[in-house]
Design an enzyme around this catalytic site. Structure first.
Site, short mmCIF file in Angstrom:
data_model
loop_
_atom_site.label_atom_id
_atom_site.label_comp_id
_atom_site.label_asym_id
_atom_site.label_seq_id
_atom_site.Cartn_x
_atom_site.Cartn_y
_atom_site.Cartn_z
N LYS A 168 0.83 -1.21 0.00
CA LYS A 168 0.00 0.00 0.00
C LYS A 168 0.86 1.25 0.00
O LYS A 168 0.61 2.19 -0.76
CB LYS A 168 -0.92 0.01 1.21
CG LYS A 168 -1.90 1.18 1.24
CD LYS A 168 -2.48 1.44 2.61
CE LYS A 168 -1.46 2.13 3.50
NZ LYS A 168 -2.04 2.58 4.79
N CYS A 238 -19.38 5.53 4.78
CA CYS A 238 -19.30 4.07 4.89
C CYS A 238 -18.33 3.68 6.00
O CYS A 238 -17.28 3.09 5.77
CB CYS A 238 -18.88 3.47 3.55
SG CYS A 238 -19.22 1.69 3.42
N CYS A 248 -26.25 7.21 1.60
CA CYS A 248 -25.26 6.75 0.62
C CYS A 248 -25.81 6.77 -0.81
O CYS A 248 -26.87 6.21 -1.08
CB CYS A 248 -24.81 5.34 0.97
SG CYS A 248 -23.55 4.70 -0.16
N CYS A 254 -24.91 -1.67 -3.85
CA CYS A 254 -24.22 -2.23 -2.68
C CYS A 254 -24.86 -3.52 -2.19
O CYS A 254 -26.05 -3.53 -1.83
CB CYS A 254 -24.22 -1.18 -1.56
SG CYS A 254 -23.32 -1.69 -0.09
#
Length: 277
Positions: A168, A238, A248, A254
């Site tokens: 990352k 979220c 959202c 989702c």
């Protein structure tokens, strides 16, 4: 022709005996491959729509103005630390030492004190200095601009050799500063991608990276929009606990919301019954 078919059948039986393979008719295998291809195409379209909505709602993120070395320092400071604390620690280093060479050569206690606002400064200070010394020893100068001209995999491999620099961190440096098309998968990207059904829940962030990368075009701007948009979404809606699904703009895409909706409906119904008694 018959002899050729017999050889093919014998080879299939041989593989079955050795490896336990079950021969499948060609049409079933072709159907499986076609279904996988269609599923991948559908996921790519969903990612495209998700990215579009993220940009529409949060705006297109500005590119980082930091050079690759400065970006590496910033990301190392950010591990398990809030953005405002990271920014304060980074500014403190720049103000107190003036250059990364001075940070490298300073007493470790002084560097630790300068970044005291981040989590685990006692770990990050000596680690940062060790990386700066290793870069100097290998390159002769404290500069990582050369990474921007290498193929992505070479740059990732070069950065990942340092202690504390994982996939990352390396991807963040290359995407943010070099604008190379590689996706960093942090906790927000990982969590939301699972909830959206883009990746299986069993995948770790490292395992998820190539899966998500394959759903995106090889375009740094699109990848940056997707990454930053999900990070902002994870920070504002979220959440890890009690996500604000009612607010959202991705809930129709989702799987998490689709699964939670019947439960929420039952809870609302039970509350109504309780109030009526």
């Amino acid at each position: 022709m018959k002899q050729k078919q017999r050889r093919s059948q014998q080879a299939a039986l041989y593989r079955q005996a050795l490896f336990g393979e079950t021969p499948q008719p060609p049409d079933l295998e072709e159907r499986r491959v076609a279904e996988q291809s269609q599923d991948q195409a559908a996921r790519c379209l969903r990612v495209q729509e998700i990215t579009r909505r993220l940009v529409e709602h949060y705006g297109e993120p500005d590119w980082s103005s930091k050079d690759p070395l400065s970006q590496l320092v910033d990301v190392l400071l950010s591990h398990r630390t809030r953005d405002e604390q990271t920014a304060a620690a980074y500014a403190s280093l720049r103000q107190q030492f003036g250059s990364w060479a001075a940070v490298r050569d300073a007493p470790t206690a002084a560097v630790e004190q300068a970044i005291a606002v981040v989590n685990w400064p006692e770990v990050k200070a000596p680690r940062l200095q060790a990386i700066l010394r290793q870069i100097t020893a290998e390159r002769g100068v404290l500069n990582l601009d050369f990474l921007c001209s290498l193929p992505v995999q070479e740059s990732l491999a070069w950065l990942s050799r340092f202690e504390g620099v994982g996939p990352k961190t390396a991807a963040c440096v290359l995407l943010f500063s070099c604008r190379l098309p590689v996706l960093p998968v942090d906790t927000h990207v990982h969590r939301i991608s699972i909830r959206l059904g883009l990746i299986p829940p069993r995948l770790t962030p490292e395992q998820a990276q190539p899966v998500l990368q394959a759903l995106l075009p090889s375009d740094a701007r699109t990848i940056y929009n997707f990454h930053k948009g999900l990070v902002w979404h994870g920070q504002r809606r979220c959440f890890f606990q009690r996500p604000r699904c009612d607010q959202c703009f991705l809930r129709d895409l989702c799987l998490y919301y689709a699964a939670a909706r019947p439960k929420q409906s039952r809870e609302v119904q039970q509350e109504g019954q309780t109030e009526g008694t």
